[in-house]
Design an enzyme around this catalytic site. Structure first.
Site, PDB file in Angstrom:
ATOM      1  N   GLY A   1     -10.028  52.305  28.752  1.00 41.43           N
ATOM      2  CA  GLY A   1      -9.276  51.491  27.815  1.00 41.43           C
ATOM      3  C   GLY A   1      -9.998  50.179  27.607  1.00 41.43           C
ATOM      4  O   GLY A   1     -10.526  49.592  28.556  1.00 41.43           O
ATOM      5  N   TYR A   2     -10.027  49.717  26.375  1.00 38.44           N
ATOM      6  CA  TYR A   2     -10.726  48.481  26.033  1.00 38.44           C
ATOM      7  C   TYR A   2      -9.703  47.392  25.766  1.00 38.44           C
ATOM      8  O   TYR A   2      -8.936  47.463  24.817  1.00 38.44           O
ATOM      9  CB  TYR A   2     -11.675  48.711  24.853  1.00 38.44           C
TER      10      TYR A   2
END
Length: 187
Positions: free
Chosen positions: A29-30
């Site tokens: 996840g960014y």
């Protein structure tokens, strides 16, 4: 400061499978991913038991700077974090991707191969981490097209704009390994 010196390649065929040393399922996840190249990523890895290691789960928080040297060199800071914290961060990450990572027994550097899942399938990318930017490298024949420096194919970019969202002609040109597939500004 840790440096990541990496080359990336589009993979075609299945010849790499005979070189698999280990496998893991990665969820990324960014939390931050800007056009200047700075990223803050949370990652969980669920590894499969192998002859060398037991199955297990791990989690990291990674900060990467913009790439230099034609996309080859980045500063990378990576920290182990509790799995529960990583899962909480994944729940709020605006951009995500998942992939199956395979560690490869291959000379010349630390080789891994990512088989992307979901909206980035059927993309398969090999990466090799090098000791220095000028290091010579024998590239396997199944590494069809070099992707180093193509920001539209970074993991952060693929999490934000997956391959399934690309125009059909550009997606097919990339997957076919055409050397003139459109760059980020054209996709």
């Amino acid at each position: 400061m840790a440096l990541e010196i990496e080359r990336r390649f589009l993979v075609r065929g299945e010849e790499w499978r005979e070189l698999i040393a280990w496998q893991a399922h990665l969820q990324q996840g960014y939390l931050v991913s800007g056009p200047e190249g700075l990223t803050l990523r949370v990652r969980t890895a669920t590894s499969t038991a192998t002859a060398k290691a037991e199955a297990g789960q791990q989690a990291w928080l990674t900060l990467k700077t913009a790439a230099s040297d034609g996309g080859l060199v980045r500063q990378e800071f990576e920290y182990d974090i509790p799995l529960a914290d990583a899962q909480d961060l994944l729940a709020i990450a605006p951009s995500q991707l998942s992939k199956r990572r395979h560690g490869l027994s291959l000379a010349g550097g630390d080789w891994v191969l990512d088989v992307f899942e979901g909206s980035n399938a059927p993309l398969v990318v090999a990466e090799v981490e090098l000791e220095h930017a000028e290091q010579s490298l024998l590239v396997p024949s199944w590494c069809h097209l070099e992707l180093t420096g193509h920001s539209s194919l970074s993991n952060a970019a693929l999490a934000h704009r997956p391959l399934a969202d690309w125009p059909e002609l550009q997606r097919q040109a990339l997957l076919a390994g055409l050397a003139d597939w459109p760059t980020a500004g054209q996709v």
